[in-house]
Design a protein around this motif. Structure first.
Motif, mmCIF file in Angstrom:
data_model
loop_
_atom_site.group_PDB
_atom_site.id
_atom_site.type_symbol
_atom_site.label_atom_id
_atom_site.label_comp_id
_atom_site.label_asym_id
_atom_site.label_seq_id
_atom_site.Cartn_x
_atom_site.Cartn_y
_atom_site.Cartn_z
ATOM 1 N N TYR A 147 36.550 21.173 23.031
ATOM 2 C CA TYR A 147 35.985 21.595 21.362
ATOM 3 C C TYR A 147 37.126 23.182 20.688
ATOM 4 O O TYR A 147 37.571 22.920 19.870
ATOM 5 N N LYS A 148 36.226 23.654 21.376
ATOM 6 C CA LYS A 148 37.235 25.256 21.366
ATOM 7 C C LYS A 148 38.881 25.034 21.412
ATOM 8 O O LYS A 148 39.275 25.777 20.103
ATOM 9 N N ASP A 206 29.984 27.130 15.231
ATOM 10 C CA ASP A 206 29.962 28.858 15.950
ATOM 11 C C ASP A 206 31.705 29.035 15.832
ATOM 12 O O ASP A 206 32.420 30.167 15.374
ATOM 13 N N GLU A 207 32.400 28.062 16.861
ATOM 14 C CA GLU A 207 33.779 27.995 16.802
ATOM 15 C C GLU A 207 34.326 27.700 16.094
ATOM 16 O O GLU A 207 35.195 29.127 15.306
ATOM 17 N N HIS A 257 33.828 18.357 25.158
ATOM 18 C CA HIS A 257 34.733 19.111 26.196
ATOM 19 C C HIS A 257 35.505 20.343 25.398
ATOM 20 O O HIS A 257 35.658 21.868 26.011
ATOM 21 N N ASP A 260 22.643 20.190 19.267
ATOM 22 C CA ASP A 260 23.318 21.851 19.838
ATOM 23 C C ASP A 260 24.938 21.372 20.017
ATOM 24 O O ASP A 260 25.583 22.672 19.683
ATOM 25 N N PHE A 261 25.303 20.061 21.056
ATOM 26 C CA PHE A 261 27.036 20.279 20.144
ATOM 27 C C PHE A 261 27.710 20.644 18.928
ATOM 28 O O PHE A 261 28.725 21.848 19.134
ATOM 29 N N TYR A 262 27.002 20.126 17.897
ATOM 30 C CA TYR A 262 27.219 20.725 16.635
ATOM 31 C C TYR A 262 27.308 22.360 16.400
ATOM 32 O O TYR A 262 28.298 22.660 15.546
ATOM 33 N N ASN A 263 26.146 22.814 17.078
ATOM 34 C CA ASN A 263 25.697 23.646 16.494
ATOM 35 C C ASN A 263 27.294 25.093 17.283
ATOM 36 O O ASN A 263 27.713 25.636 16.656
ATOM 37 N N ARG A 264 27.284 24.432 18.455
ATOM 38 C CA ARG A 264 28.425 25.375 18.771
ATOM 39 C C ARG A 264 29.899 25.061 18.294
ATOM 40 O O ARG A 264 30.643 26.182 18.607
ATOM 41 N N LYS A 309 20.163 18.256 23.182
ATOM 42 C CA LYS A 309 21.006 18.491 23.228
ATOM 43 C C LYS A 309 22.389 18.092 22.859
ATOM 44 O O LYS A 309 23.404 18.641 22.380
#
Ligand code: BG6
Length: 486
Positions: free
Chosen positions: A96-97, A141-142, A94, A134-138, A131
């Motif tokens: 990661y950013k 991208d970051e 949660h 998708d976490f690794y996609n996010r 899903k």
């Protein structure tokens, strides 16, 4: 001269005052220039940091993730020193950013993280879980938005429990095949952004600790023949994954592995001892790195294993030896100090004195020259091509001072000395192109739980607040100057 004169005498003989000597480094910094002692790295050298999924992500039941062998193991009483588990860990899933922000603040250009197989295939194989991916996609991208190059590890020990239950995990070649399918699936979907994949991390550790001594997940103590077969299956899984990645990933995707190479060093660097250290490096890594990089088990390895040797086919050896684009070496403690011997196979391992210095982990002896000899010898005996130091770092006690800061001077000492030796190796021709500091932040250190801290950011595991330690400033300075003060 050094023997005849004390440092103080030498300074005055050389026409310097002791005060001027002490002021030297400060002056160099004040002027913004490098002192003469600075060891520069080649331009384009990749400075990174590293973590792994189970150690930081938490969210173990979120978005369809299946259980891994480490979930089950860490929940088994008596397995983890501080009785913790990584159900929440750093809650990186949660946060990661924020964590990508920490990497950015460090000035690191690259980040080595791992993908949790049970997020992508909760059962290990069969139906994927979009899903989870998708976490690794996010995350990717970051990272890319922050100008940080991602290096993804596909297996950092979190085997889907379903595969352990169904086929005995790495005891079966079914797991090697399932790993390749998972690797190909991920590479197909992420290689638009991930240009470098590590297949497995530290096979040498998880095979021996997990299947031989029973102290890591899955906690088995297999007989030697079965253990050798597990090791072979892991090497095969790596080779199959290399092929699957080549088949599914975008052209130009690079693949390698990260291994805790059995670190051999000449006790005293005579030509005979150096030659013996080369033999030792080959033989003490015969079951993994050597077979992966040569496609052959050594005669000595097979003779030593005797009836317990792994069963394999020539085709499997060819797969295991599939060409790779780089070799990741995790460099920590010096493990074997070697002298030459007349007896086959030509080397003797010296015992360690009990007074040998260590960091804050029993196993982490301090030997900066490990960062010199290990890449040099690996490059020479295996003609490796590109090497990355895929992990290097140290545990320290990291108490928060009354002023709120964490003065991890011992970690800085460790890093500085290893980096100086690494620079020396590169100067002497070792093809090391990048370095990943373990670790970005304190995390779940496997059987030690949260009791050992390796991060350059401190994590308060009650509040989850991340605080830079002094080593953040140290590493940031190394990265900014592309040099370390010798
Ligand atoms: C390496 C692993 O062995 O060293 C990391 O790849 C690990 O995952 C690190 O965190 C420190 O090891 P340990 O056993 O002290 O947690």
């Amino acid at each position: 001269m050094a023997e005849k004169f004390s440092r103080r005498q030498f300074a005055s003989l050389a026409g310097l005052s002791v005060a001027a000597l002490a002021a030297g480094p400060l002056r160099a910094q004040d002027s913004g220039g490098l002192s003469r002692g600075a060891a520069s790295f080649p331009s384009g050298f990749i400075w990174g940091t590293a973590t792994s999924a189970y150690q930081i992500e938490g969210a173990v039941k979120e978005d369809g993730r299946g259980p891994s062998i480490w979930d089950v193991f860490s929940h088994t009483p008596g397995k983890i020193a501080d009785r913790s588990n990584a159900d929440r860990a750093n809650d990186h899933y949660h946060r990661y950013k924020e964590d990508v922000g920490l990497i950015r603040d460090l000035g690191a250009r690259a980040y080595r993280f791992s993908i949790a197989w049970p997020r992508v295939f909760p059962e290990g194989k069969g139906k994927p879980n979009p899903k989870g991916l998708d976490f690794y996609n996010r995350l990717l991208d970051e990272l890319l938005a922050s100008g940080i190059e991602p290096f993804a590890t596909l297996y950092h020990w979190d085997l889907p429990q379903a595969l352990q239950d169904r086929v005995g995990g790495w005891q079966s070649v079914e797991t090697s095949k399932a790993f390749a399918d998972y690797a190909g699936y991920v590479a197909e979907r992420l290689s638009d952004r991930v240009k470098s994949f590590f297949t497995v991390n530290e096979a040498g550790r998880f095979v021996n600790f997990g299947y031989g001594w029973g102290i890591d997940a899955p906690g088995l103590k297999l007989a030697p023949a079965l253990l050798n077969q597990v090791r072979h299956n892991v090497a095969l899984g790596h080779g199959l994954a290399v092929q699957a990645i080549r088949a599914k990933a975008r052209p130009g995707t690079r693949v390698g592995l990260a291994e805790n190479i059995a670190a051999c060093l000449p006790a005293i660097d005579t030509p005979e001892n150096i030659a013996a250290t080369e033999i030792a490096t080959r033989e003490l890594n015969a079951g993994l790195l050597n077979v992966i990089l040569t496609g052959q088990y050594t005669e000595h390895f097979l003779a030593y294993a005797g009836k317990d040797a792994p069963k394999y086919t020539a085709d499997e050896l060819r797969i295991i030896g599939s060409p790779i684009d780089f070799v990741g070496l995790n460099i920590y403690a010096p493990q074997y100090y070697i002298v030459a011997s007349d007896k086959v196979p030509g080397f003797t391992v010296l015992p360690f004195p009990s007074s040998f210095p260590r960091m804050n982990s029993d196993w982490l002896r301090i030997g900066p020259e490990t960062a010199y000899w290990v890449p040099r010898i690996a490059a020479k005996i295996w003609n490796t091509g590109t090497i990355y130091i895929s992990e290097n770092g140290a545990s320290a006690d990291d108490k928060v001072s009354p002023d709120g800061h964490i003065y991890d001077l011992d970690r800085i000492m460790f890093l500085r000395n290893y980096l100086v030796q690494l620079q020396r190796a590169i100067t002497d021709g070792a093809p090391v192109r990048g370095y990943f500091l373990w670790s970005l932040m304190d995390n779940f250190e496997w059987i030690y739980g949260f009791g050992k801290r390796f991060g350059v950011y401190r994590v308060d595991f009650d509040t989850l607040v991340r605080t830079p330690k002094l080593s953040v400033a140290f590493y940031r300075n190394v990265i900014a100057r592309n040099a370390v003060e010798a």
